[in-house]
Design a protein around this motif. Structure first.
Motif, PDB file in Angstrom:
ATOM      1  N   GLU A  80     -27.497  34.983  67.188  1.00  0.00           N
ATOM      2  CA  GLU A  80     -27.405  34.331  65.887  1.00  0.00           C
ATOM      3  C   GLU A  80     -28.179  35.148  64.855  1.00  0.00           C
ATOM      4  N   LEU A  81     -27.629  35.282  63.642  1.00  0.00           N
ATOM      5  CA  LEU A  81     -28.329  35.971  62.565  1.00  0.00           C
ATOM      6  C   LEU A  81     -29.147  34.959  61.778  1.00  0.00           C
ATOM      7  N   ILE A  82     -30.413  35.277  61.567  1.00  0.00           N
ATOM      8  CA  ILE A  82     -31.312  34.391  60.829  1.00  0.00           C
ATOM      9  C   ILE A  82     -32.078  35.194  59.785  1.00  0.00           C
ATOM     10  N   ARG A  83     -32.572  34.509  58.779  1.00  0.00           N
ATOM     11  CA  ARG A  83     -33.501  35.089  57.807  1.00  0.00           C
ATOM     12  C   ARG A  83     -34.905  34.810  58.312  1.00  0.00           C
ATOM     13  N   ALA A  84     -35.825  35.741  58.057  1.00  0.00           N
ATOM     14  CA  ALA A  84     -37.184  35.579  58.575  1.00  0.00           C
ATOM     15  C   ALA A  84     -38.194  36.259  57.663  1.00  0.00           C
ATOM     16  N   LEU A  85     -39.432  35.860  57.838  1.00  0.00           N
ATOM     17  CA  LEU A  85     -40.560  36.506  57.177  1.00  0.00           C
ATOM     18  C   LEU A  85     -41.145  37.551  58.118  1.00  0.00           C
ATOM     19  N   VAL A  86     -41.983  38.388  57.593  1.00  0.00           N
ATOM     20  CA  VAL A  86     -42.768  39.290  58.426  1.00  0.00           C
ATOM     21  C   VAL A  86     -43.784  38.416  59.149  1.00  0.00           C
ATOM     22  N   SER A  87     -43.880  38.565  60.458  1.00  0.00           N
ATOM     23  CA  SER A  87     -44.732  37.673  61.229  1.00  0.00           C
ATOM     24  C   SER A  87     -45.119  38.309  62.543  1.00  0.00           C
ATOM     25  N   GLY A  88     -46.289  37.951  63.050  1.00  0.00           N
ATOM     26  CA  GLY A  88     -46.686  38.431  64.366  1.00  0.00           C
ATOM     27  C   GLY A  88     -48.098  38.026  64.735  1.00  0.00           C
ATOM     28  N   ARG A  89     -48.413  38.276  66.006  1.00  0.00           N
ATOM     29  CA  ARG A  89     -49.729  37.897  66.541  1.00  0.00           C
ATOM     30  C   ARG A  89     -50.835  38.806  66.013  1.00  0.00           C
ATOM     31  N   VAL A  90     -52.030  38.241  66.004  1.00  0.00           N
ATOM     32  CA  VAL A  90     -53.244  39.004  65.719  1.00  0.00           C
ATOM     33  C   VAL A  90     -53.808  39.428  67.071  1.00  0.00           C
ATOM     34  N   LEU A  91     -54.083  40.705  67.214  1.00  0.00           N
ATOM     35  CA  LEU A  91     -54.613  41.228  68.473  1.00  0.00           C
ATOM     36  C   LEU A  91     -56.097  40.898  68.642  1.00  0.00           C
ATOM     37  N   TYR A  92     -56.530  40.894  69.870  1.00  0.00           N
ATOM     38  CA  TYR A  92     -57.945  40.737  70.200  1.00  0.00           C
ATOM     39  C   TYR A  92     -58.717  41.887  69.554  1.00  0.00           C
ATOM     40  N   HIS A  93     -59.781  41.601  68.849  1.00  0.00           N
ATOM     41  CA  HIS A  93     -60.620  42.568  68.133  1.00  0.00           C
ATOM     42  C   HIS A  93     -59.926  43.175  66.918  1.00  0.00           C
ATOM     43  N   GLU A  94     -58.893  42.532  66.404  1.00  0.00           N
ATOM     44  CA  GLU A  94     -58.190  43.037  65.222  1.00  0.00           C
ATOM     45  C   GLU A  94     -58.511  42.128  64.040  1.00  0.00           C
ATOM     46  N   ARG A  95     -58.800  42.741  62.911  1.00  0.00           N
ATOM     47  CA  ARG A  95     -59.028  41.971  61.690  1.00  0.00           C
ATOM     48  C   ARG A  95     -57.689  41.470  61.159  1.00  0.00           C
ATOM     49  N   VAL A  96     -57.716  40.349  60.456  1.00  0.00           N
ATOM     50  CA  VAL A  96     -56.494  39.778  59.894  1.00  0.00           C
ATOM     51  C   VAL A  96     -55.814  40.790  58.969  1.00  0.00           C
TER      52      VAL A  96
END
Length: 176
Positions: free
Chosen positions: A56-72
């Motif tokens: 299915e084709l969808i619209r989306a935002l940029v998104s993803g997990r924050v890694l351990y020891h990674e700043r936002v």
């Protein structure tokens, strides 16, 4: 949300991630990319086109997990470059402030945000981008729409998991 997996330092194995998702909320970032004019007024909102696992084709935002020891801030840059390409030139302030915090639940209806895999907490940001954007990874295309077009119910219906609500909240946070 970023439904892909990566195998770099800081990531859990598939099994470890599955187990963690059953026990803990996972931290994410969501980014609403925008183009602004010379006085900072939003002229366009960027929405990704992605294919789901079902085709299915969808619209989306940029998104993803924050890694351990990674700043936002680092997570925002990494995900913006991953989805929009290395020449997108995001303008993230030294101390970014989210316009909202979205709580995604595996059970629909608790909040407007739903992720069937997990309980996730996402810090959501509006991020101006100035460079050339070329969709990368699993993003098929990036479409720039006016703020009014971004409010179109048909376009918002193409977004899953409540990301259409985030677009509306982003525009409201900008006084639009």
């Amino acid at each position: 949300m970023d439904y892909g997996t990566e195998s770099s330092a800081g990531w859990l194995s598939r099994e470890e991630l599955r187990d963690a998702r059953e026990r803990l909320p996972i931290l994410y970032v969501d980014a609403v990319p925008v183009r602004v004019d010379d006085v900072g007024e939003v002229q366009a909102v960027g929405l990704l086109l992605r294919a789901t696992g079902d085709g299915e084709l969808i619209r989306a935002l940029v998104s993803g997990r924050v890694l351990y020891h990674e700043r936002v801030r680092q997570a925002l840059v990494r995900h913006l470059e991953k989805d929009l390409g290395p020449l997108a030139l995001p303008r993230i302030p030294p101390s970014p402030q989210p316009f909202t915090v979205a709580e995604y639940f595996p059970i629909p209806g608790i909040t407007p945000f739903h992720d069937p895999r997990q309980h996730a907490v996402s810090l959501a940001f509006v991020v101006p981008v100035e460079g050339e954007c070329e969709p990368q990874q699993d993003a098929l295309e990036l479409t720039w729409v006016t703020p009014n077009e971004a409010r179109d119910p048909r376009l918002l219906a193409e977004m899953q998991g409540g990301q259409g609500v985030l677009v509306q909240q982003a525009l409201a946070s900008l006084g639009m």
